[in-house]
Scaffold this motif. Structure first.
Motif, mmCIF file in Angstrom:
data_model
loop_
_atom_site.group_PDB
_atom_site.id
_atom_site.type_symbol
_atom_site.label_atom_id
_atom_site.label_comp_id
_atom_site.label_asym_id
_atom_site.label_seq_id
_atom_site.Cartn_x
_atom_site.Cartn_y
_atom_site.Cartn_z
ATOM 1 N N LEU A 65 2.171 -11.811 9.096
ATOM 2 C CA LEU A 65 2.222 -11.142 7.794
ATOM 3 C C LEU A 65 3.575 -10.466 7.567
ATOM 4 N N GLU A 66 4.144 -9.909 8.619
ATOM 5 C CA GLU A 66 5.474 -9.297 8.467
ATOM 6 C C GLU A 66 6.487 -10.338 7.985
ATOM 7 N N ARG A 67 6.299 -11.584 8.405
ATOM 8 C CA ARG A 67 7.265 -12.623 8.029
ATOM 9 C C ARG A 67 6.974 -13.237 6.678
ATOM 10 N N HIS A 68 5.693 -13.375 6.320
ATOM 11 C CA HIS A 68 5.371 -14.214 5.171
ATOM 12 C C HIS A 68 4.613 -13.525 4.049
ATOM 13 N N ALA A 69 4.109 -12.314 4.260
ATOM 14 C CA ALA A 69 3.347 -11.652 3.201
ATOM 15 C C ALA A 69 4.296 -11.116 2.128
ATOM 16 N N THR A 70 3.803 -11.055 0.909
ATOM 17 C CA THR A 70 4.560 -10.384 -0.140
ATOM 18 C C THR A 70 4.521 -8.879 0.135
ATOM 19 N N GLU A 71 5.342 -8.142 -0.612
ATOM 20 C CA GLU A 71 5.362 -6.695 -0.382
ATOM 21 C C GLU A 71 3.988 -6.095 -0.670
#
Lengths: 530, 530
Positions: A127-133
């Motif tokens: 999630l740190e790499r691919h989630a939106t803000e």
């Protein structure tokens, strides 16, 4: 003899110092000591009992061993879940190499328990790499605190090593929501009563997605929706397994469960594989941890058990088994931590770190896990008849460790990754630099380095079938050699490592050469499937 | 590809023909086919279920899995129990090598079940050698028919590999009767509900017996006395074990149980060890059987499981695993049967047979059981995630086989037997003759033979500590080499064995040389216990 904690501290402060100057050697030592206190004091005492109780599936619910509730609560309370996570989401922002140290100590204490928090680490990383803000703001804080656990929902009955055949469907519901339909298997802690909620990271296909691996997307699907109601995902049962009995391995049924897309459509596999690289290092560390636990049990038994008028630890053949366990575990620990430190260095943009990490990852995953199983089996042997009886815990280490060469990509898949991707990407330059550095460190490594140099040339010029037929032999040769190089360097930095390094050179390094010779035998494999 | 039955028939009729002319090749083939029908048709179908149920200890009684009652009754009814026993006591008087063939097929069908009848074979052999005519007339017929089962009561909590510390006491009661007092552990089928009575063969000390191994006598102690009343021997509990769950491993408490002396006073250990030589060959065969079962399961799975558009059996790295399982199992089978045929030849007085049997016994016991565990582990790996789940039976083979390197003398004890007794007794002459014969068979064996010749010289001239520190490496080298020699000879006799022999030479034989190199590293082991 140095302890597990001595070895990890030595690795992270002298052999492969953590990059950057945020943490001094004293800080590292203090943090490791806190980890030891937690894992030895809180987790380890329940290992045998939790294994005997196992995870249970009752009325659609999964019950973890009672002691795990208290252990998990203390894990969360102490803040360990956030160790490697960004401070922006409540984490401690510490280097991956320190999370790796905690992984080793936690798995040494209880493999089955360790999987819940460390899979959550993987979910956090993804999630740190691919989630939106927006997604990160909603999903990361409860994972980083440990209020939620995370799972990886990849495998389906027909899609194991070949994930391109994933069939789970994601139907758009409007408003950026999707309904997931499908069945996932081998989902570790997929359903559990430790965390208040579970976030599933799921590979599935959007409508009209291209066939194959370029049509798979990644979704986040919570067990409980934002309003607290139950999502349409449930556990269909748990597996009866050889080991890690206390860790529920779930069949998960997605029956229109609401989910959101993570990252780009159809780019789910690359996202998952990027995370899986670190997960593979973590599994390699599980192999090291199996060796550490096996050695701890076997050493204690061998010191206390007398036959022929002296402790069996003083009988040369038992000493040989204990030395082999110690040498391979130590070499694996140093090798795995070198890779983890390279991961931190790569993130910091250090030149060459990314190449080293890429090359070492499949070797650490496969070689360290094979050594972990072998050490566990030697540990059973040192115990004699008591090793076959479940009371000592030696058999449990063998049962638990046997999953490591299988999950997160079988060791055969790792070997193919090494010879078809990692080695050719720079025509063996990174590996050759490691060979040269090792020989410069210790001349005893020269004959094996020469054999491995020849094997590398052969692999790089061979056709695909020959490469596939000899991939495992090549990876084994690399592992035995690089393990020797670790101990040679350790012995130069600290004389305490001299005797075990000497043992490795004399007794184990010949295996590297034998595996190099096997490379010539590709035709004999291919003849059998012609 | 040849089947297990093809291979055994080939071994006993062409590779290592059974001595004498009692049985023609057709007789052997017909008998093997009957064995196959029984083991595949009657025993094997209950293997998984019996493992799940396990043996149970309830109110002082042991309950075997329900299916075992029917299987045991059919075993007795078919007369298999008497296979190798003297016709004088109701047996069939067939060669030991044929009992070995049955042992392999029976263990392949169900390791846990096989232990009951094959331990009775050991008891029969012991009594045939050491019982008086009166004892033989009373005790042998019910064992040979299978009405009774037999056990071996050797180990005590403090007396494992070192039996000289046995403490169980035998008090004379007059009239040639003795009362046994003591506790024995790890007694396979020590208590059971399959046979109507159980005859325990027990090591114990007479009053005023010399200390150490020269003061131990052998006794026969029935569960039910001649008048049908219960003797003062009972089961104190059964072990919770890694594998062979359906086989009860009992703690036996002798509380003044009536027994009679077998053989000379104080000569119990030599009597037991003479029988244990055959028992060690049988355990080696258990290792072969583990490989056979593992290969059967893994081959079937790999043919049926598709990934990447073809059965995984056609993926080179999976083919490599299957080939390694097949090559080591086949080599072990041929090597074990050569030893068993040598046992028959030695009994018939054939020159050199006794020497060959003596040398091969520890190698067969240790090398074949280590290969069995390794094959079982490869079998799990071929199954991927399904291998870790208990449903396929692959994990069961690994769990069951893991006892083989431990019981009947650990593999470390076998290695010491090889280097301190078997090899020096003719200064390596028997081994050297085998090396020369193998090289004459196939020149590909020459480099490994040379390495083993050097290792043999070194072992024969080394001091006791060095010998002990390198015993296992030497035994491993012998095993890998002699396995290659078996396949080389088989390939010359029948081209069907050519491809697998070629695989072994290219991919496995280098390990023999690597283990020879380890022999130079004795000091590095001894330094660790200095």
């Amino acid at each position: 003899m140095t302890s597990q904690l001595d070895d990890i501290r030595f690795a992270l402060t002298r052999l492969h110092p953590i990059p950057g100057d945020v943490l001094g050697a004293d800080d590292v030592a203090a943090l490791l000591e806190e980890m030891r206190k937690f894992t030895e004091g809180v987790v380890e005492p329940h290992r045998l009992e939790a294994d005997r109780q196992g995870a249970r599936f009752e009325g659609g619910e999964v019950r973890c061993p009672p002691a795990y509730h208290d252990i998990y609560a203390k894990w969360v309370e102490a803040g360990w879940q956030g160790l490697p996570a960004d401070e922006a989401h409540g984490g401690q922002g510490l280097p991956f190499a320190l999370a790796a140290a905690m992984k080793e100590l936690l798995t040494t204490a209880d493999h089955a328990f360790s999987l819940c928090p460390t899979l959550t680490w993987g979910a956090i990383e993804l999630l740190e790499r691919h989630a939106t803000e927006d997604q990160a703001g909603r999903l990361l804080p409860p994972l980083v605190s440990g209020e939620w656990n995370g799972t990886m929902c990849l495998t389906e009955p027909q899609a194991g090593s070949d994930l391109s055949t994933v069939r789970t469907r994601a139907e758009p519901m409007g408003g950026g929501r999707y309904a997931l339909h499908g069945q996932k298997i081998y989902i570790t802690y997929g359903e559990n009563d430790l965390a208040a909620n579970t976030l599933h990271l799921v590979l599935a296909r959007l409508p009209e997605a291209p066939a194959g691996s370029r049509g798979i997307s990644l979704f986040a699907c919570p067990k409980l929706k934002a309003d607290g109601s139950r999502n349409a995902v449930r556990c269909g049962g748990i597996e009866r397994k050889l080991g890690i009995h206390a860790s529920p391995t779930c069949i998960m049924l997605f029956e229109g469960a609401e989910a959101e897309l993570i990252g780009e459509p159809h780019r789910g596999l690359p996202a998952m594989f990027a995370m899986m690289n670190n997960a593979r290092l973590q599994v390699g560390i599980e192999g090291v941890a199996a060796g550490a636990r096996a050695l701890h049990l076997a050493s204690a038994y061998a010191e206390g058990r007398e036959q022929g008028g002296k402790p069996i630890a003083r009988h040369p053949d038992v000493a040989r088994m204990l030395a082999e366990m110690r040498a391979t575990t130590l070499a694996g620990r140093f090798l795995a931590l070198e890779a983890c430190v390279a991961a931190d260095a790569a993130r910091a943009g250090v030149t060459g770190a990314e190449e080293k990490l890429a090359l070492l990852t499949p070797i650490v995953k496969a070689w360290c896990t094979d050594r972990g199983v072998a050490a566990a089996s030697l540990g059973v042997q040192v115990h004699g008849g008591m090793g076959f009886v479940e009371d000592t815990g030696a058999a449990q280490v063998l049962r638990d460790s046997r999953i490591c060469p299988i999950y997160e990509g079988t060791n055969g898949i790792q070997a193919l990754d090494l010879v078809t991707r990692k080695l050719p990407r720079d025509q063996g330059a990174t590996l050759r630099a490691m060979l040269a550095a090792a020989v410069a460190e210790d001349a005893r490594l020269a004959p094996a380095a020469e054999a491995l140099e020849g094997a590398t040339r052969r692999i790089l010029s061979a056709g695909p079938a020959e490469v596939a037929a000899t991939a495992t032999a090549y990876l084994e040769a690399c592992g035995w050699f690089l393990g020797a190089a670790q101990l040679a360097r350790a012995a130069r930095l600290d004389v305490a490592y001299g005797p075990i390094a000497g043992f490795y050179m004399a007794r184990l390094l010949p295996r590297a050469v034998a595996h190099c010779q096997e490379i010539a035998g590709a035709d004999e494999v291919l003849a059998l499937i012609a």
